[in-house]
Write a protein that holds these residues in place. Structure first.
Motif, short mmCIF file in Angstrom:
data_model
loop_
_atom_site.label_atom_id
_atom_site.label_comp_id
_atom_site.label_asym_id
_atom_site.label_seq_id
_atom_site.Cartn_x
_atom_site.Cartn_y
_atom_site.Cartn_z
N ASP A 179 4.81 -30.81 -18.48
CA ASP A 179 3.80 -29.75 -18.53
C ASP A 179 4.30 -28.62 -17.63
O ASP A 179 4.24 -28.69 -16.41
N VAL A 186 2.06 -27.07 -14.96
CA VAL A 186 1.96 -27.85 -13.72
C VAL A 186 3.22 -27.66 -12.88
O VAL A 186 3.15 -27.45 -11.66
N LYS A 221 -0.96 -35.20 -5.85
CA LYS A 221 -2.03 -35.89 -6.58
C LYS A 221 -1.59 -36.10 -8.02
O LYS A 221 -0.64 -35.46 -8.49
N TRP A 222 -2.29 -36.99 -8.69
CA TRP A 222 -1.89 -37.28 -10.08
C TRP A 222 -1.83 -35.99 -10.91
O TRP A 222 -0.94 -35.83 -11.75
N GLN A 223 -2.76 -35.07 -10.69
CA GLN A 223 -2.77 -33.85 -11.52
C GLN A 223 -1.60 -32.92 -11.21
O GLN A 223 -1.36 -31.97 -11.95
N ASN A 224 -0.88 -33.19 -10.12
CA ASN A 224 0.32 -32.40 -9.81
C ASN A 224 1.58 -32.99 -10.46
O ASN A 224 2.67 -32.44 -10.30
N CYS A 225 1.43 -34.10 -11.14
CA CYS A 225 2.60 -34.73 -11.77
C CYS A 225 2.88 -34.05 -13.11
O CYS A 225 2.11 -34.19 -14.07
N THR A 271 5.33 -36.78 -17.59
CA THR A 271 4.82 -38.11 -17.95
C THR A 271 5.66 -38.64 -19.11
O THR A 271 6.13 -37.87 -19.95
N LEU A 314 -1.47 -43.92 -16.84
CA LEU A 314 -2.61 -43.04 -16.53
C LEU A 314 -3.89 -43.58 -17.17
O LEU A 314 -3.92 -43.94 -18.35
#
Lengths: 357, 357
Positions: free
Chosen positions: B18, B21, B244-248, B251, B288
């Motif tokens: 992404d 991100v 944090k997970w949303q900064n990954c 995937t 996830l």
């Protein structure tokens, strides 16, 4: 490196394959299979080289094994053998992949495996009676990865395959657990009884695994073996007693780039070459001629070597390392270095590297 | 996959990035560095993408870090930024590599590191006063990989560098141990005292490491940071509290190909995608939305998922996995899938993949 003509000129890190050793490994195992009346269908995941697959077939292999469609495509693109018999030991799923499988089936004698009804239904939708696809049922004989757990479940899937116009039940397939030949034999003996009770023929039983390769004949119900690693061998097979160091065809050549402490040195091969696969072993490979050294940690481009006493290495020294797991090392590099008769022949492109789909 | 326009059409396994991100990660860390007066020189080993390196420099990075010459060559081949400032944090050894380094020095503002006299002598032989090479001395501040162990040893190498007509002492470099900022600060404070006593200037101190990236300013003697992983982040950094997970940003998209037991499923991503790097974590990645699942073992093309209770997955389900260590995952694949604004943009070739020399 492409102009290298001696060991000294090989730019490191490099994975060097002694093709004399590899070919001797192929011949030795073919002789074993011939002696025991077993068909040999080597898994190409270890070498990923069309030329070596051609050699294996020329020596008597009945065909090859691949794990993914893209791997099979890359092998067929490079092989000279006509009408290759090719087994993909994987559940192929999804319309896009089944369409590629259909195209592949027009380039070779193809078979696949399935361990569930969804995969079989997908395959059935992509093939028809004019050119049926051979499908094995994958059986879990103790490795607890894929595969049906019982002979009854295998029979149910065999019936589903035989009921599909475009599919043919080809037999039973397993990736066996290491060191459990008696248990695997028992599994298939039970399957034969269950299938016979319903008058369903099992055309073929195919099994794999290099760890028990020299005892494979004891599992006397198998028709076919799909060993891969033994073409090159590695530290895991030597430690298990399956091969000797001189049977290891692939070594990683690395240079000592730092000796920062009396008992520590660093080489230019890290996890991008040796990988983090340990297979239960201590350290990350065996340094030939230096049993006292442990490669105790890897970062991407550094391998750290430690010894109990003085490590006795100089910056610039070159070391040869037998990796823990050779298949995954081959997958890291676009090309290896081919060695024949002790001479550096040149770069050897890994044709089917990185094929995961 | 090249024609994929929706998530459903992405052929699996695939590593999806992404880019929104990733770019937000770049901007956030650049802002941190700006706030604390630190120069940022991102390590490109994580993304291996010339376009993302260009973006990092456009956002304020002073240059880039590479680990091997081939990696630097591949980056420069693709970057649009002119006159890139490029540091190779590796002992470059051997006449062939030094010749390539010389050629590279004509394409960018180049600097390298050394931790021993042999490497410095080799560099000195390849460069002259008309275009001197900047050389940092690598210091072991506790990671016990490469680097000199004492300020005195660093000074000795700095003197050797300054005495060579073709080399310039550029400063001190370290790859620090995680969680040891005070110790690293102490190391450099001592080095400053030792160098000052002999009136040798330390032009620059450069350090790295994403794990402690948000505390880097506490090590107030460093001029420059060389973080890599934080452009994408991964499970190791989330578990450490660094992201944090949303900064990954990356995937792995995988498909369930088998559910052979109530508490076990198998996906089509194995060690050829996720790698065996565990970085001390349990299992091989985070699924996830499914904290109850552990990816407990990998073979090359299979990932085995287990749960304490029923795993509640169907063959064909797709899962998104945050890998333990993102840098090594990027190195496994010739191309990733680029995502922007929730849309699948298409394949993203990993330009500097597999560059180990």
């Amino acid at each position: 490196m492409s102009n290298a003509t001696s060991w000294d000129q090989i730019d490191t890190p490099a994975a060097c394959v002694d093709m004399n050793v590899a070919e001797a490994n192929v011949r030795a195992y073919q002789a074993y299979c011939n002696q025991h009346g077993l068909d040999l269908r080597p898994h190409i995941k270890t070498h990923k080289l069309p030329s070596l697959a051609d050699y294996q077939i020329a020596q008597g292999a009945v065909g090859i094994t691949c794990q993914k469609i893209s791997e099979a495509e890359a092998m067929l693109d490079g092989m000279r053998t006509k009408d290759v018999d090719l087994l993909i030991t994987y559940n192929i799923l999804g319309a896009a992949k089944v369409a590629r499988l259909k195209a592949l089936s027009q380039r070779c004698r193809l078979s696949v495996v399935a361990d569930n009804a969804t995969v079989i239904a997908g395959l059935a939708a992509g093939f028809d009676a004019s050119a049926p696809l051979d499908v094995y049922v994958e059986c879990n004989t103790g490795a607890d990865r894929c595969g049906v757990d019982s002979a009854e479940a295998a029979l149910q899937l065999a019936d589903q395959i035989n009921a599909a116009a475009g599919l043919r039940f080809a037999g039973l397939m397993t990736y066996p657990p290491a060191g459990k030949i008696a248990e695997v034999r028992h599994w298939f003996a039970e399957a034969q009884a269950v299938f016979a009770a319903k008058s369903v023929a099992i055309p073929r039983i195919t099994t794999g695994g290099s760890p028990d390769m020299w005892q494979a004949h004891e599992m006397d119900l198998a028709d076919e073996l799909r060993v891969g690693t033994c073409v090159y061998n590695d530290r895991s097979l030597v430690e298990r007693g399956t091969a000797k160091w001189q049977n290891c065809a692939l070594t990683v050549l690395a240079t000592v780039v730092s000796v920062p402490a009396e008992n520590r040195a660093v080489i230019d091969a890290g996890s991008k070459v040796l990988t983090s696969d340990q297979l239960g072993l201590n350290g990350h490979g065996a340094v030939l001629g230096r049993d006292d050294i442990v490669i105790d940690s890897l970062s991407e481009e550094h391998g750290r070597l430690v010894s109990d006493g003085p490590i006795d290495l100089q910056v610039g020294d070159k070391l040869r390392i037998v990796p823990n797991h050779v298949c995954v090392v081959v997958n890291m590099l676009d090309e290896l270095v081919e060695i024949r008769d002790g001479q550096v022949i040149g770069p050897l492109p890994v044709a089917a590297r990185g094929q995961v789909r």
